[in-house]
Design a protein around this motif. Structure first.
Motif, PDB file in Angstrom:
ATOM      1  N   ILE A  43       0.847  -1.199   0.000  1.00  0.00           N
ATOM      2  CA  ILE A  43       0.000   0.000   0.000  1.00  0.00           C
ATOM      3  C   ILE A  43       0.882   1.248   0.000  1.00  0.00           C
ATOM      4  CG2 ILE A  43      -1.801   1.273   1.230  1.00  0.00           C
ATOM      5  CD1 ILE A  43      -2.598  -1.554   2.408  1.00  0.00           C
ATOM      6  N   ALA A  46       2.353   1.621  -3.464  1.00  0.00           N
ATOM      7  CA  ALA A  46       1.354   2.157  -4.403  1.00  0.00           C
ATOM      8  C   ALA A  46       1.169   3.655  -4.186  1.00  0.00           C
ATOM      9  CB  ALA A  46       0.024   1.425  -4.233  1.00  0.00           C
ATOM     10  N   ALA A  47       1.149   4.067  -2.927  1.00  0.00           N
ATOM     11  CA  ALA A  47       0.997   5.488  -2.609  1.00  0.00           C
ATOM     12  C   ALA A  47       2.174   6.296  -3.141  1.00  0.00           C
ATOM     13  CB  ALA A  47       0.860   5.667  -1.097  1.00  0.00           C
ATOM     14  N   ALA A  55      -3.640   3.995  -4.554  1.00  0.00           N
ATOM     15  CA  ALA A  55      -3.363   3.379  -3.249  1.00  0.00           C
ATOM     16  C   ALA A  55      -4.660   2.888  -2.613  1.00  0.00           C
ATOM     17  CB  ALA A  55      -2.646   4.364  -2.327  1.00  0.00           C
ATOM     18  N   GLY A  87      -5.206   3.570   2.450  1.00  0.00           N
ATOM     19  CA  GLY A  87      -4.684   3.913   1.126  1.00  0.00           C
ATOM     20  C   GLY A  87      -4.753   5.407   0.862  1.00  0.00           C
ATOM     21  N   TYR A  90      -2.099   7.202   3.191  1.00  0.00           N
ATOM     22  CA  TYR A  90      -0.757   6.997   2.653  1.00  0.00           C
ATOM     23  C   TYR A  90      -0.576   7.747   1.339  1.00  0.00           C
ATOM     24  CZ  TYR A  90       0.826   3.368   5.924  1.00  0.00           C
ATOM     25  OH  TYR A  90       1.257   2.681   7.029  1.00  0.00           O
ATOM     26  N   GLY A  91      -1.601   7.708   0.483  1.00  0.00           N
ATOM     27  CA  GLY A  91      -1.501   8.393  -0.804  1.00  0.00           C
ATOM     28  C   GLY A  91      -1.344   9.893  -0.663  1.00  0.00           C
TER      29      GLY A  91
END
Length: 169
Positions: A43, A46-47, A55, A87, A90-91
């Motif tokens: 995750i 992805a972020a 994310a 998500g 974090y994103g």
């Protein structure tokens, strides 16, 4: 809806699969209310690579797919809400090269609000566990995961950047 390249879709798919597998098979669950895992890594990656939207997609799809392919209990949509919020958090905070203050803020918010508070509430709804005693019992888990994430997310950021440079992205 943003258009993703084949490379982006392949990367997101790999991160979804990785998160689902780590969450189900690379997790220590001493009890129904305690979980120690490195499932945050895909995750966070992805972020860092793609931002908040992707994310969230990785978090949600990995949670749903993992719950149905490798169930460890009944599926409960509340945990999917927590995954989506993780998500998103974090994103928003783990941008291309996350600074240490952003990492600390992201992890403290994730562990303090999402994992400790919100997931404890979901456990109360799902299993009828008393909220305050369960929350107190989950404090050590959140403390351990807080330290693990604060240490590993900058390492993951360096690896992600190195892979991007090597791939010419």
């Amino acid at each position: 809806m943003p258009k993703f390249s084949a490379r982006t879709l392949a990367t997101l798919s790999l991160l979804i699969a990785l998160e689902a597998v780590i969450a189900r098979f690379g997790t220590i669950r001493p009890s129904e209310s305690l979980k120690l895992s490195l499932d945050f890594i895909p995750i966070a990656a992805a972020a860092m690579l793609f931002g908040p939207g992707p994310a969230v997609i990785v978090s949600v799809l990995a949670d749903v797919l993992g719950a149905f392919l490798f169930p460890v209990g009944p599926y409960f949509p509340g945990f999917t809400v927590t995954a989506a919020l993780t998500g998103l958090l974090y994103g928003l905070l783990l941008d291309r090269t996350p600074s240490m203050p952003k990492v600390v803020i992201a992890v403290v918010l994730k562990q303090g609000i999402l994992s400790l508070t919100l997931n404890t509430f979901w456990l109360k709804l799902l299993y009828g566990m008393p909220y305050v005693p369960t929350l107190i019992g989950r404090l050590p888990q959140c403390g351990v995961m807080l330290a693990v994430e604060i240490i590993l997310i900058p390492v993951i950021a360096r690896i992600v950047r190195a892979v991007e440079r090597q791939a010419g992205v």
